[in-house]
Scaffold this motif. Structure first.
Motif: not given
Length: 279
Positions: A101-119, A271-279
C-alpha cells in the motif's frame, strides 16, 4: 443454498455460538438453527459441533468456511459492479500485498482518482496465497504482489525491485544481531538471502511479517531491522531512524499481475500503472 444461510454460518463461526450469531444478525436463535440445518442438509455434512457452551467447526465445516467466505465476497463484488453510481464507466478490483500500500498502491489510487474519475476502485489487501486465490477465481482484476502468476489468463510484469536496508533508531556502525534485532519476514527469497549474509546464529526475540508494524515498533521501542527503503525514507530524512553502516542490502521484486482480457480495453490503465511504478 442462499446467502442468508452462508452469512449465518459465518456469523456462528466468528462469534462461537448460535445465540451470539442471532444477536449479531438481529434474528431469533431458532432462525439461526433453521438456516444452519438447511445448509447442512444441502451440503450433506455436519458443519458444526453444537453444544451448550457454543459451536465449533467440524472437519467438513473447516473446509467449507473458505468457500463460504469467497461466495459472500463475490456476491458483494457483483453488487458493487452492477450497482455502480451513474457516471462511472467501470470498476477495477485491486489485490494488494499488505506491504505494497505504501508506494504502488497509494500512487495507483491517487492517479486514478485525479485522472480517471469515471473509474471506481475496490482494494483487497491480503497475503500472497490469498491474492493467488482471488486472481484464480476472478475476485480481483489486477494485483500488486511479490510473485508472478502462471496461466494463459494472466500477464505478470516486474514493477520494480524493493531495496531492503537495515535501519535502527540509534546510529550503529555495523549490524548488531542481538535481542534488539527485529527479524522482519519478507518472504522466502529474503530468508535465503538473510541466511547467506548472516550464516551464524541470529538472536532475535521478535519476528514481524509486516513492514508497517515493524516500522512502528522500531520508532517506539528502538532496535534494528530490515525494511523497504520507501517505507523508511521519511524517518531517515528526519533522523528518527538511521541506516546501519556496513550492513548488506537485499532486494525483493514487486510484480503487477493482470487478468489480461479484463485490462485490455482499459485506456486509462497504462498511465495509472506507470504512476504506481514511479519512485
Amino acid at each position: 443454498m442462499n446467502l442468508d444461510e452462508l452469512r449465518t454460518f459465518l456469523a456462528v463461526v466468528e462469534t462461537g455460538s448460535l445465540v451470539a450469531a442471532a444477536k449479531r444478525l438481529n434474528v431469533t436463535p431458532s432462525t439461526v438453527t433453521a438456516r444452519i440445518n438447511g445448509l447442512e442438509e444441502e451440503i450433506g455434512q455436519k458443519l458444526l459441533h453444537r453444544n451448550k457452551s457454543g459451536a465449533d467447526l467440524t472437519s467438513p465445516g473447516f473446509k467449507f468456511r473458505r468457500y463460504a467466505e469467497l461466495m459472500v465476497q463475490l456476491w458483494g463484488q457483483a453488487r458493487a459492479e452492477i450497482s455502480l453510481p451513474r457516471g462511472f464507466e467501470g470498476v477495477c478490483n485491486v489485490g494488494l500485498d499488505f506491504d505494497l500500500w505504501e508506494g504502488p498502491g497509494r500512487r495507483f489510487l491517487d492517479h486514478v482518482r485525479a485522472h480517471c474519475p469515471g473509474v471506481a476502485l475496490a482494494f483487497w489487501p491480503g497475503e500472497q496465497r490469498m491474492i493467488d486465490r482471488w486472481l484464480a477465481i476472478g475476485l480481483v482484476d489486477i494485483a500488486f504482489c511479490h510473485a508472478p502468476q502462471e496461466g494463459e489468463r494472466f500477464a505478470s510484469h516486474v514493477l520494480f525491485d524493493d531495496e531492503l536496508i537495515l535501519v535502527s533508531r540509534e546510529a550503529m556502525a555495523a549490524p548488531l544481531m542481538d535481542a534488539s534485532y527485529v527479524y522482519v519476514d519478507h518472504g522466502d527469497e529474503f530468508r535465503r538471502q538473510h541466511a547467506a549474509a548472516f550464516p551464524g546464529d541470529v538472536t532475535s526475540a521478535l519476528v514481524i511479517a509486516s513492514s508497517d508494524w515493524a516500522l512502528d515498533h522500531l520508532l517506539r521501542n528502538g532496535g534494528s531491522g530490515y525494511l523497504p527503503r520507501r517505507h523508511v525514507a521519511q524517518a531517515l530524512d528526519t533522523g528518527a531512524l538511521h541506516r546501519v553502516g556496513n550492513a548488506p542490502g537485499f532486494r525483493r521484486r514487486v510484480y503487477v499481475v493482470e487478468n489480461a482480457q479484463t485490462v485490455r480495453p482499459w485506456g486509462w490503465y497504462a498511465s495509472a500503472l506507470a504512476a504506481a511504478a514511479s519512485h
